[in-house]
Scaffold this motif. Structure first.
Motif, PDB file in Angstrom:
ATOM      1  N   SER A  44       0.831  -1.207   0.000  1.00 16.53           N
ATOM      2  CA  SER A  44       0.000   0.000   0.000  1.00 16.53           C
ATOM      3  C   SER A  44       0.866   1.257   0.000  1.00 16.53           C
ATOM      4  O   SER A  44       0.559   2.239  -0.688  1.00 16.53           O
ATOM      5  CB  SER A  44      -0.923   0.009   1.217  1.00 16.53           C
ATOM      6  OG  SER A  44      -1.833  -1.066   1.148  1.00 16.53           O
ATOM      7  N   ASN A  45       1.947   1.248   0.762  1.00 13.96           N
ATOM      8  CA  ASN A  45       2.850   2.394   0.780  1.00 13.96           C
ATOM      9  C   ASN A  45       3.546   2.569  -0.569  1.00 13.96           C
ATOM     10  O   ASN A  45       3.779   3.702  -1.006  1.00 13.96           O
ATOM     11  CB  ASN A  45       3.873   2.263   1.910  1.00 13.96           C
ATOM     12  CG  ASN A  45       3.328   2.773   3.215  1.00 13.96           C
ATOM     13  OD1 ASN A  45       3.237   3.978   3.420  1.00 13.96           O
ATOM     14  ND2 ASN A  45       2.963   1.870   4.106  1.00 13.96           N
ATOM     15  N   LEU A  46       3.878   1.485  -1.231  1.00  9.45           N
ATOM     16  CA  LEU A  46       4.424   1.602  -2.590  1.00  9.45           C
ATOM     17  C   LEU A  46       3.400   2.238  -3.525  1.00  9.45           C
ATOM     18  O   LEU A  46       3.764   3.018  -4.406  1.00  9.45           O
ATOM     19  CB  LEU A  46       4.854   0.235  -3.126  1.00  9.45           C
ATOM     20  CG  LEU A  46       6.193  -0.289  -2.637  1.00  9.45           C
ATOM     21  CD1 LEU A  46       6.428  -1.715  -3.135  1.00  9.45           C
ATOM     22  CD2 LEU A  46       7.333   0.617  -3.059  1.00  9.45           C
ATOM     23  N   GLY A  47       2.124   1.917  -3.308  1.00  7.84           N
ATOM     24  CA  GLY A  47       1.070   2.545  -4.100  1.00  7.84           C
ATOM     25  C   GLY A  47       1.043   4.057  -3.915  1.00  7.84           C
ATOM     26  O   GLY A  47       0.826   4.807  -4.868  1.00  7.84           O
ATOM     27  N   VAL A  48       1.298   4.515  -2.687  1.00  5.64           N
ATOM     28  CA  VAL A  48       1.364   5.960  -2.433  1.00  5.64           C
ATOM     29  C   VAL A  48       2.586   6.544  -3.141  1.00  5.64           C
ATOM     30  O   VAL A  48       2.504   7.605  -3.777  1.00  5.64           O
ATOM     31  CB  VAL A  48       1.394   6.257  -0.919  1.00  5.64           C
ATOM     32  CG1 VAL A  48       1.595   7.742  -0.662  1.00  5.64           C
ATOM     33  CG2 VAL A  48       0.113   5.768  -0.257  1.00  5.64           C
ATOM     34  N   LEU A  49       3.733   5.870  -3.055  1.00  7.20           N
ATOM     35  CA  LEU A  49       4.931   6.333  -3.746  1.00  7.20           C
ATOM     36  C   LEU A  49       4.678   6.446  -5.250  1.00  7.20           C
ATOM     37  O   LEU A  49       5.130   7.395  -5.903  1.00  7.20           O
ATOM     38  CB  LEU A  49       6.109   5.391  -3.457  1.00  7.20           C
ATOM     39  CG  LEU A  49       7.411   5.653  -4.209  1.00  7.20           C
ATOM     40  CD1 LEU A  49       7.920   7.072  -3.970  1.00  7.20           C
ATOM     41  CD2 LEU A  49       8.460   4.622  -3.813  1.00  7.20           C
ATOM     42  N   LEU A  50       3.924   5.517  -5.796  1.00  8.00           N
ATOM     43  CA  LEU A  50       3.640   5.534  -7.235  1.00  8.00           C
ATOM     44  C   LEU A  50       2.749   6.707  -7.648  1.00  8.00           C
ATOM     45  O   LEU A  50       2.613   6.981  -8.844  1.00  8.00           O
ATOM     46  CB  LEU A  50       3.008   4.205  -7.661  1.00  8.00           C
ATOM     47  CG  LEU A  50       4.001   3.057  -7.773  1.00  8.00           C
ATOM     48  CD1 LEU A  50       3.282   1.712  -7.809  1.00  8.00           C
ATOM     49  CD2 LEU A  50       4.888   3.233  -9.001  1.00  8.00           C
ATOM     50  N   LEU A 111      19.793  11.110   6.258  1.00 10.05           N
ATOM     51  CA  LEU A 111      18.490  11.170   6.915  1.00 10.05           C
ATOM     52  C   LEU A 111      17.409  10.752   5.928  1.00 10.05           C
ATOM     53  O   LEU A 111      17.552  10.960   4.714  1.00 10.05           O
ATOM     54  CB  LEU A 111      18.215  12.589   7.421  1.00 10.05           C
ATOM     55  CG  LEU A 111      19.173  13.119   8.478  1.00 10.05           C
ATOM     56  CD1 LEU A 111      18.817  14.565   8.825  1.00 10.05           C
ATOM     57  CD2 LEU A 111      19.146  12.249   9.722  1.00 10.05           C
ATOM     58  N   PRO A 112      16.307  10.200   6.409  1.00 11.06           N
ATOM     59  CA  PRO A 112      15.200   9.838   5.516  1.00 11.06           C
ATOM     60  C   PRO A 112      14.422  11.099   5.132  1.00 11.06           C
ATOM     61  O   PRO A 112      13.352  11.380   5.672  1.00 11.06           O
ATOM     62  CB  PRO A 112      14.375   8.864   6.352  1.00 11.06           C
ATOM     63  CG  PRO A 112      14.668   9.234   7.769  1.00 11.06           C
ATOM     64  CD  PRO A 112      16.070   9.773   7.785  1.00 11.06           C
ATOM     65  N   ALA A 113      14.983  11.855   4.211  1.00  8.32           N
ATOM     66  CA  ALA A 113      14.417  13.168   3.879  1.00  8.32           C
ATOM     67  C   ALA A 113      14.767  13.520   2.442  1.00  8.32           C
ATOM     68  O   ALA A 113      15.337  12.729   1.710  1.00  8.32           O
ATOM     69  CB  ALA A 113      14.969  14.214   4.850  1.00  8.32           C
ATOM     70  N   ARG A 125      10.849   1.695   2.883  1.00 10.06           N
ATOM     71  CA  ARG A 125      11.999   0.928   3.379  1.00 10.06           C
ATOM     72  C   ARG A 125      11.789   0.485   4.822  1.00 10.06           C
ATOM     73  O   ARG A 125      12.052  -0.669   5.166  1.00 10.06           O
ATOM     74  CB  ARG A 125      13.272   1.784   3.267  1.00 10.06           C
ATOM     75  CG  ARG A 125      14.496   1.158   3.897  1.00 10.06           C
ATOM     76  CD  ARG A 125      15.693   2.105   3.888  1.00 10.06           C
ATOM     77  NE  ARG A 125      15.453   3.381   4.526  1.00 10.06           N
ATOM     78  CZ  ARG A 125      15.473   3.596   5.842  1.00 10.06           C
ATOM     79  NH1 ARG A 125      15.701   2.599   6.680  1.00 10.06           N
ATOM     80  NH2 ARG A 125      15.267   4.808   6.327  1.00 10.06           N
ATOM     81  N   THR A 126      11.288   1.388   5.659  1.00  9.49           N
ATOM     82  CA  THR A 126      11.118   1.020   7.068  1.00  9.49           C
ATOM     83  C   THR A 126       9.981   0.024   7.247  1.00  9.49           C
ATOM     84  O   THR A 126      10.082  -0.892   8.076  1.00  9.49           O
ATOM     85  CB  THR A 126      10.896   2.266   7.948  1.00  9.49           C
ATOM     86  OG1 THR A 126       9.705   2.943   7.541  1.00  9.49           O
ATOM     87  CG2 THR A 126      12.083   3.210   7.880  1.00  9.49           C
ATOM     88  N   SER A 156      14.384  -3.914   0.846  1.00 15.17           N
ATOM     89  CA  SER A 156      14.643  -2.778   1.739  1.00 15.17           C
ATOM     90  C   SER A 156      15.936  -2.069   1.329  1.00 15.17           C
ATOM     91  O   SER A 156      15.996  -0.827   1.345  1.00 15.17           O
ATOM     92  CB  SER A 156      14.690  -3.220   3.199  1.00 15.17           C
ATOM     93  OG  SER A 156      15.734  -4.136   3.412  1.00 15.17           O
ATOM     94  N   ASP A 157      16.953  -2.820   0.925  1.00 23.18           N
ATOM     95  CA  ASP A 157      18.173  -2.199   0.422  1.00 23.18           C
ATOM     96  C   ASP A 157      17.884  -1.391  -0.847  1.00 23.18           C
ATOM     97  O   ASP A 157      18.362  -0.266  -1.007  1.00 23.18           O
ATOM     98  CB  ASP A 157      19.234  -3.260   0.118  1.00 23.18           C
ATOM     99  CG  ASP A 157      19.782  -3.945   1.355  1.00 23.18           C
ATOM    100  OD1 ASP A 157      19.632  -3.394   2.472  1.00 23.18           O
ATOM    101  OD2 ASP A 157      20.362  -5.038   1.206  1.00 23.18           O
ATOM    102  N   LEU A 158      17.103  -1.977  -1.741  1.00 20.73           N
ATOM    103  CA  LEU A 158      16.756  -1.281  -2.981  1.00 20.73           C
ATOM    104  C   LEU A 158      15.989   0.007  -2.693  1.00 20.73           C
ATOM    105  O   LEU A 158      16.246   1.041  -3.319  1.00 20.73           O
ATOM    106  CB  LEU A 158      15.937  -2.202  -3.897  1.00 20.73           C
ATOM    107  CG  LEU A 158      15.457  -1.573  -5.210  1.00 20.73           C
ATOM    108  CD1 LEU A 158      16.634  -1.138  -6.078  1.00 20.73           C
ATOM    109  CD2 LEU A 158      14.562  -2.561  -5.959  1.00 20.73           C
ATOM    110  N   LEU A 159      15.077  -0.022  -1.749  1.00 23.68           N
ATOM    111  CA  LEU A 159      14.300   1.178  -1.432  1.00 23.68           C
ATOM    112  C   LEU A 159      15.190   2.284  -0.872  1.00 23.68           C
ATOM    113  O   LEU A 159      14.968   3.465  -1.138  1.00 23.68           O
ATOM    114  CB  LEU A 159      13.159   0.821  -0.477  1.00 23.68           C
ATOM    115  CG  LEU A 159      12.051  -0.001  -1.127  1.00 23.68           C
ATOM    116  CD1 LEU A 159      11.152  -0.625  -0.061  1.00 23.68           C
ATOM    117  CD2 LEU A 159      11.247   0.841  -2.111  1.00 23.68           C
ATOM    118  N   PHE A 160      16.216   1.920  -0.106  1.00 23.93           N
ATOM    119  CA  PHE A 160      17.195   2.906   0.362  1.00 23.93           C
ATOM    120  C   PHE A 160      17.893   3.560  -0.832  1.00 23.93           C
ATOM    121  O   PHE A 160      17.996   4.786  -0.927  1.00 23.93           O
ATOM    122  CB  PHE A 160      18.214   2.241   1.292  1.00 23.93           C
ATOM    123  CG  PHE A 160      19.293   3.165   1.755  1.00 23.93           C
ATOM    124  CD1 PHE A 160      19.091   3.986   2.856  1.00 23.93           C
ATOM    125  CD2 PHE A 160      20.512   3.219   1.088  1.00 23.93           C
ATOM    126  CE1 PHE A 160      20.091   4.857   3.288  1.00 23.93           C
ATOM    127  CE2 PHE A 160      21.516   4.076   1.519  1.00 23.93           C
ATOM    128  CZ  PHE A 160      21.301   4.902   2.617  1.00 23.93           C
TER     129      PHE A 160
END
Length: 184
Positions: A44-50, A111-113, A125-126, A156-160
């Motif tokens: 669902s969070n990937l859907g928001v990113l998309l 930082l995650p920013a 990622r988190t 998770s590594d890829l998302l970073f």
């Protein structure tokens, strides 16, 4: 499959259990259901990113990952079943190499920013790391295949890495952690 989703509210879960894909029932707070829920939350969070502006090839790759995550949820929903295989993990390895190769080496923590898309990638990622912990917990209590755990670890590594890519796509760069800042 057409008739499986014809009725959403079945009331069969009113007693605190849910049906698994093999027809068995389990408690809604079981480690298996936690793992399934964490994978669903990640998807669902990937859907928001998309919803953000993204490079088109990256968008297509994330949609493919969403399909993989749906398969992963299916695998977790059916004890003993396997949908995520070595080739899924290898595809993430290839994406890691592709995108990490475009980035400068890190010399500091970040930082995650940054841009909204990058920050959302860090949220993904988190959530992915939580899904990984849930899958590890499930594997310590029940027999599961190795590839789901490996897949979310790579993801998770890829998302970073993608968060770093997305900051550059937005015209920015990494937001560095200043370990030597003055503390008040």
């Amino acid at each position: 499959m057409g008739n499986r989703l014809s009725k959403i509210a079945t009331r069969t879960g009113d007693n605190g259990t849910t049906g698994l894909g093999d027809g068995s029932r389990t408690r809604k707070d079981s480690v298996r259901v936690h793992a399934m829920g964490d994978v669903d939350e990640l998807n669902s969070n990937l859907g928001v990113l998309l919803c953000e502006a993204l490079p088109e090839d990256l968008r297509e790759e994330l949609v493919s990952i969403q399909h993989d995550l749906f398969d992963l949820g299916g695998e977790l929903c059916i004890p003993g079943y396997q949908l995520i295989k070595e080739e899924h993990v290898e595809r993430l390895d290839a994406l890691l190499e592709k995108y990490n190769g475009t980035l400068p080496a890190l010399t500091e923590f970040i930082l995650p920013a940054g841009s909204r898309a990058a920050a959302l990638a860090h949220v993904c990622r988190t959530v992915c790391r939580r899904a990984e912990r849930s899958i590890v917990t499930l594997g310590s209590e029940e027999t599961i295949h190795d590839h789901p755990r490996q897949y979310v670890n790579r993801l998770s590594d890829l998302l970073f890495v993608l968060a770093r890519v997305l900051n550059r796509f937005a015209g920015g760069s990494d937001v560095l952690w200043h370990h030597d800042r003055k503390k008040s």
